[in-house]
Write an enzyme that holds these catalytic residues in place. Structure first.
Site, PDB file in Angstrom:
ATOM      1  N   TYR A 155       0.963  -1.240   0.162  1.00  0.00           N
ATOM      2  CA  TYR A 155      -0.060  -0.174  -0.187  1.00  0.00           C
ATOM      3  C   TYR A 155       0.892   1.288  -0.070  1.00  0.00           C
ATOM      4  O   TYR A 155       0.744   2.176  -0.694  1.00  0.00           O
ATOM      5  CB  TYR A 155      -0.985  -0.202   1.218  1.00  0.00           C
ATOM      6  N   LYS A 159       1.003   4.234  -2.661  1.00  0.00           N
ATOM      7  CA  LYS A 159       0.443   5.360  -2.302  1.00  0.00           C
ATOM      8  C   LYS A 159       1.845   6.458  -2.310  1.00  0.00           C
ATOM      9  O   LYS A 159       1.652   7.839  -2.729  1.00  0.00           O
ATOM     10  CB  LYS A 159      -0.120   5.583  -0.931  1.00  0.00           C
TER      11      LYS A 159
HETATM   12  N1  LIG Z   1     -10.558   5.780   4.983  1.00  0.00           N
HETATM   13  C1  LIG Z   1      -9.257   6.169   5.237  1.00  0.00           C
HETATM   14  O1  LIG Z   1      -9.065   6.395   6.347  1.00  0.00           O
HETATM   15  C2  LIG Z   1      -8.431   6.444   4.377  1.00  0.00           C
HETATM   16  C3  LIG Z   1      -7.047   6.968   4.554  1.00  0.00           C
HETATM   17  C4  LIG Z   1      -5.982   6.836   3.776  1.00  0.00           C
HETATM   18  C5  LIG Z   1      -6.240   6.858   2.513  1.00  0.00           C
HETATM   19  N2  LIG Z   1      -7.440   6.545   1.646  1.00  0.00           N
HETATM   20  C6  LIG Z   1      -7.660   6.240   0.360  1.00  0.00           C
HETATM   21  O2  LIG Z   1      -8.859   6.881   0.068  1.00  0.00           O
HETATM   22  C7  LIG Z   1      -9.450   6.183  -1.014  1.00  0.00           C
HETATM   23  C8  LIG Z   1     -10.819   5.751  -0.553  1.00  0.00           C
HETATM   24  O3  LIG Z   1     -11.058   5.110   0.546  1.00  0.00           O
HETATM   25  P1  LIG Z   1     -12.091   4.531   1.275  1.00  0.00           P
HETATM   26  O4  LIG Z   1     -11.856   4.600   2.743  1.00  0.00           O
HETATM   27  O5  LIG Z   1     -13.304   5.209   1.010  1.00  0.00           O
HETATM   28  O6  LIG Z   1     -12.170   3.081   0.739  1.00  0.00           O
HETATM   29  P2  LIG Z   1     -13.481   2.087   0.747  1.00  0.00           P
HETATM   30  O7  LIG Z   1     -13.097   0.721   0.829  1.00  0.00           O
HETATM   31  O8  LIG Z   1     -14.726   2.541   1.667  1.00  0.00           O
HETATM   32  O9  LIG Z   1     -14.258   2.300  -0.834  1.00  0.00           O
HETATM   33  C9  LIG Z   1     -13.257   2.010  -1.992  1.00  0.00           C
HETATM   34  C10 LIG Z   1     -13.935   1.574  -3.141  1.00  0.00           C
HETATM   35  O10 LIG Z   1     -13.255   1.561  -4.468  1.00  0.00           O
HETATM   36  C11 LIG Z   1     -14.014   0.632  -5.200  1.00  0.00           C
HETATM   37  N3  LIG Z   1     -12.975  -0.347  -5.781  1.00  0.00           N
HETATM   38  C12 LIG Z   1     -12.359  -1.224  -5.168  1.00  0.00           C
HETATM   39  N4  LIG Z   1     -11.529  -2.052  -6.160  1.00  0.00           N
HETATM   40  C13 LIG Z   1     -11.965  -1.335  -7.085  1.00  0.00           C
HETATM   41  C14 LIG Z   1     -11.651  -1.480  -8.659  1.00  0.00           C
HETATM   42  N5  LIG Z   1     -10.794  -2.369  -9.132  1.00  0.00           N
HETATM   43  N6  LIG Z   1     -12.401  -0.809  -9.534  1.00  0.00           N
HETATM   44  C15 LIG Z   1     -13.253   0.051  -9.210  1.00  0.00           C
HETATM   45  N7  LIG Z   1     -13.609   0.283  -8.094  1.00  0.00           N
HETATM   46  C16 LIG Z   1     -12.720  -0.380  -6.937  1.00  0.00           C
HETATM   47  C17 LIG Z   1     -14.787  -0.220  -3.795  1.00  0.00           C
HETATM   48  O11 LIG Z   1     -15.782  -0.939  -4.375  1.00  0.00           O
HETATM   49  C18 LIG Z   1     -15.334   0.862  -2.898  1.00  0.00           C
HETATM   50  O12 LIG Z   1     -16.347   1.244  -3.255  1.00  0.00           O
HETATM   51  C19 LIG Z   1      -8.608   4.782  -1.159  1.00  0.00           C
HETATM   52  O13 LIG Z   1      -7.733   5.347  -2.310  1.00  0.00           O
HETATM   53  C20 LIG Z   1      -7.808   4.689   0.213  1.00  0.00           C
HETATM   54  O14 LIG Z   1      -6.546   4.292  -0.058  1.00  0.00           O
HETATM   55  C21 LIG Z   1      -8.474   6.294   2.830  1.00  0.00           C
END
Ligand SMILES: NC(=O)c1ccc[n+]([C@@H]2O[C@H](COP(=O)([O-])OP(=O)(O)OC[C@H]3O[C@@H](n4cnc5c(N)ncnc54)[C@H](O)[C@@H]3O)[C@@H](O)[C@H]2O)c1
Length: 252
Positions: A155, A159
């Protein structure tokens, strides 16, 4: 709520839940035609009935963003239908956490593919459309973890890759009215955060200088600014939205 995105075509990957969905709501509230690409058909189906607090709309597309042919088809289809692409938000992401010696090939490849390679596919597909109109906003999702994090080698590599991709796209798009920026969220309340081991999550939240985890609307607010016409002089930055967690150690 302003109408900054009236008439704009905004693409959000992974927008069927979590941060992507919060951003989709925010862009639609400000008037955008929001095209959501996701792999989850059940979550996508719910978007058809989702009430929108504004003048925009949602269009759900079932797309696996790690498939370059599918991404090209999605992007070119939206460009043909709307006649423009103003914003790409590379948000789709997954985690497969483990210590480095326990990460198998499949978990390495999946995480790099969805978090990094898919963002490259999206950028490559939107660039010609944005260059043609000499306008574009690309916002990609890094993470507070990009600086390094125990148990997340795949990851973190992805990132950190987003940071390099963003800074390079910022240079390549600059003379064509295209900006590229990244958001590095901290601990934001989404299904991804909920999937983390609970004691580890609570321990981390306890370290946030602002004292609590973030809400998806905190990310939507940042994205709606970076992707707006008003952010025209900001490019190549990584914006931490993390309650101060990325600052580093605190004696409190
Ligand atoms: N939530 C956090 O605290 C956090 C922290 C740092 C970074 N992020 C980043 O923010 C972004 C969103 O995170 P989140 O927490 O909303 O995640 P989440 O898991 O709640 O949602 C991710 C979405 O991506 C979709 N997805 C996964 N694989 C896919 C693919 N191959 N094609 C199309 N869609 C796909 C999933 O179906 C889901 O709807 C991510 O890139 C994550 O790494 C989140």
């Amino acid at each position: 709520m302003s109408n900054r995105y009236e008439g704009q075509s905004v693409l959000v990957t992974g927008g069927a839940q979590g941060l992507g969905l919060a951003m989709a709501h925010r862009f639609a509230a400000e008037g955008a035609s929001v095209h959501i690409a996701d792999v989850d058909p059940k979550a996508l189906a719910k978007l058809d009935e989702a009430p929108i607090d504004g003048t925009g709309r949602f269009v759900a597309h079932q797309v696996d963003v790690s498939d370059s042919t599918a991404v090209d088809k999605w992007v070119n289809g939206v460009a043909a239908a709307d006649g423009r692409i103003d914003v790409l938000v590379n948000n789709a992401g997954i985690i497969r956490d483990n210590r480095v010696e326990k990460i198998d090939d499949a978990d390495w490849d999946a995480v790099i593919s969805v978090n990094l390679t898919a963002s490259f596919y999206g950028v490559r597909a939107v660039m010609p459309h944005m260059k043609e109109r000499e306008y574009g906003r690309i916002v990609s999702f890094s993470s507070m973890s990009w600086r390094g994090n125990f148990g997340q080698a795949n990851y973190v590599a992805a990132k950190a890759g987003i940071v390099g991709l963003t800074r390079t796209i910022a240079l390549e798009g600059a003379r064509k009215g295209i900006t590229a920026n990244a958001i590095a969220p901290g601990l934001i309340e989404t299904p991804m955060l909920a999937s983390m081991n609970a004691p580890a999550r609570e321990k981390l939240i306890g370290k946030v200088p602002l004292g609590h985890s973030g809400d998806p609307s905190d990310i939507a607010e940042a994205a709606a600014f970076l992707a707006s016409p008003e952010a025209r002089y900001i490019t190549g930055v990584v914006l931490d939205v993390d309650g101060g967690l990325g600052i580093g150690s605190s004696i409190r």
